[in-house]
Design a protein around this motif. Structure first.
Motif, short mmCIF file in Angstrom:
data_model
loop_
_atom_site.label_atom_id
_atom_site.label_comp_id
_atom_site.label_asym_id
_atom_site.label_seq_id
_atom_site.Cartn_x
_atom_site.Cartn_y
_atom_site.Cartn_z
N ALA A 233 0.32 -1.24 -0.01
CA ALA A 233 -0.26 -0.09 -0.19
C ALA A 233 1.17 1.24 0.16
O ALA A 233 0.46 2.00 -0.54
N LEU A 234 1.27 1.60 0.99
CA LEU A 234 2.89 2.65 0.96
C LEU A 234 3.39 1.95 -0.52
O LEU A 234 3.25 3.79 -0.98
N ASP A 235 4.15 1.31 -1.29
CA ASP A 235 5.23 1.56 -2.50
C ASP A 235 3.61 2.17 -3.72
O ASP A 235 4.06 2.76 -4.42
N ALA A 236 2.80 1.37 -3.62
CA ALA A 236 1.09 2.84 -4.88
C ALA A 236 0.91 3.52 -4.76
O ALA A 236 0.44 4.52 -5.17
N LEU A 237 1.39 4.47 -3.22
CA LEU A 237 1.39 5.42 -3.04
C LEU A 237 1.85 6.52 -4.38
O LEU A 237 3.09 6.26 -4.73
N PRO A 238 1.82 7.69 -4.80
CA PRO A 238 2.56 8.73 -5.80
C PRO A 238 3.42 9.02 -4.82
O PRO A 238 3.47 9.05 -3.69
N HIS A 239 4.87 9.63 -5.80
CA HIS A 239 5.90 10.09 -5.45
C HIS A 239 5.53 11.23 -4.24
O HIS A 239 6.05 11.63 -3.33
N ALA A 240 4.81 12.22 -4.43
CA ALA A 240 4.23 13.52 -3.58
C ALA A 240 4.37 12.82 -2.81
O ALA A 240 4.45 14.11 -1.41
N VAL A 241 3.40 11.79 -2.26
CA VAL A 241 3.23 11.63 -0.50
C VAL A 241 4.31 11.47 -0.15
O VAL A 241 5.09 9.96 -0.58
N PRO A 242 5.28 11.65 0.98
CA PRO A 242 6.24 11.24 1.90
C PRO A 242 5.55 10.07 2.51
O PRO A 242 5.02 9.86 3.24
#
Length: 295
Positions: A233-242
């Protein structure tokens, strides 16, 4: 039936947890309230709000009297200085004593919007409106003479962070309905299967022991499965999300689930131990009762 009951127990726990987080605003706000003092969350908010304020900073008038060749270097220097100033003011707001109340207000509004969106029709995106934080920042800027012009330029609408894009709303709504159905149906189904299995079992203590051990094993597997699910789930987040902030947010939301799974495993093991140990005790008591008195 006992096997089905054992498998449905962790499913019921996960469904009830998800339903509470999705539909109960009070529980959700309670879960995320401590994050107001989390440094990774504070840093992410400072960066987002500072970016929102800097979008409205205009230096054209200030640089109009400067020769054109010198403007790029001065613009970069002024922008860097203003950003440092705004960052400092935003950080004072975010780390101030009144920020936790603002944080709870922002998330209470966002959760109600999310619940209304998933429970209705339409594909409108869900946004986190940080306008209350922006207003505090504007007040902080206005208290300092250097920030008056900046504060006047920032609109009252503040900055909005997209939590759920419009394209993801239908899929999230389907998951939302599935979670509600699971939380409503799985717990009574598990209880009925357990009761029926024990009712028809010839050796009920052994059946209860086996069912409790199966429940503990299934719940332990759920706990183990949460680790790769969290990572994906964390890997699927956009790069803009810390990622550190997202990890802290995820851990806060799933803390009650981890507590529930730990309690369920411990309860199941205790039940299995009591059921297994009660057999010799019952036989001993029966033996004592069957002895002839006065012999």
């Amino acid at each position: 039936m006992l096997l089905v009951a054992a498998l449905l127990a962790p499913v019921s726990l996960a469904g009830v947890w998800a339903r509470d987080q999705l539909t109960d605003t009070g529980r959700y706000v309670t879960a995320v309230a401590p994050l107001a003092r989390d440094h990774t969350i504070q840093n992410a908010i400072v960066d987002d709000v500072t970016d929102g304020v800097m979008d409205h900073v205009r230096l054209d008038g200030l640089l109009s009297a400067i020769p054109r060749p010198q403007r790029p270097a001065l613009r970069e220097r002024f922008t860097r200085g203003i950003r440092e100033f705004v960052d400092k003011q935003v950080r004072q707001v975010v780390t101030g004593p009144s920020f936790p109340a603002v944080w709870r207000q922002v998330h209470r509004t966002a959760h109600r919007t999310l619940d209304a969106t998933l429970g209705a029709s339409g594909d409108a995106p869900v946004r986190l409106d940080v306008a209350p934080i922006i207003e505090r920042v504007k007040h902080q800027l206005s208290a300092n003479g250097l920030g008056i012009d900046i504060a006047r330029r920032v609109p009252h609408t503040g900055t909005e962070i997209v939590l759920l894009p419009a394209a993801d709303v239908p899929r999230a709504r389907a998951a939302y309905q599935a979670v509600r159905a699971t939380a409503r149906l799985a717990p009574p189904a598990a209880a009925l299967c357990l009761a029926a299995g024990l009712l028809f079992a010839r050796r009920r203590r052994r059946a209860l022991t086996a069912a409790a051990l199966l429940c503990a094993a299934a719940t332990a597997l759920l706990t183990v499965a949460l680790v790769p699910v969290r990572s994906q789930a964390l890997d699927a987040l956009p790069h803009a999300v810390p990622r550190p902030a997202a990890a802290a947010y995820t851990d806060a939301l799933t803390a009650s689930l981890h507590t529930g799974t730990t309690g369920l495993v411990c309860g199941a093991l205790v039940t299995a131990a009591l059921a297994a140990g009660s057999g010799p005790v019952v036989r001993a008591v029966r033996g004592v009762l069957r002895k002839p008195h006065g012999g």
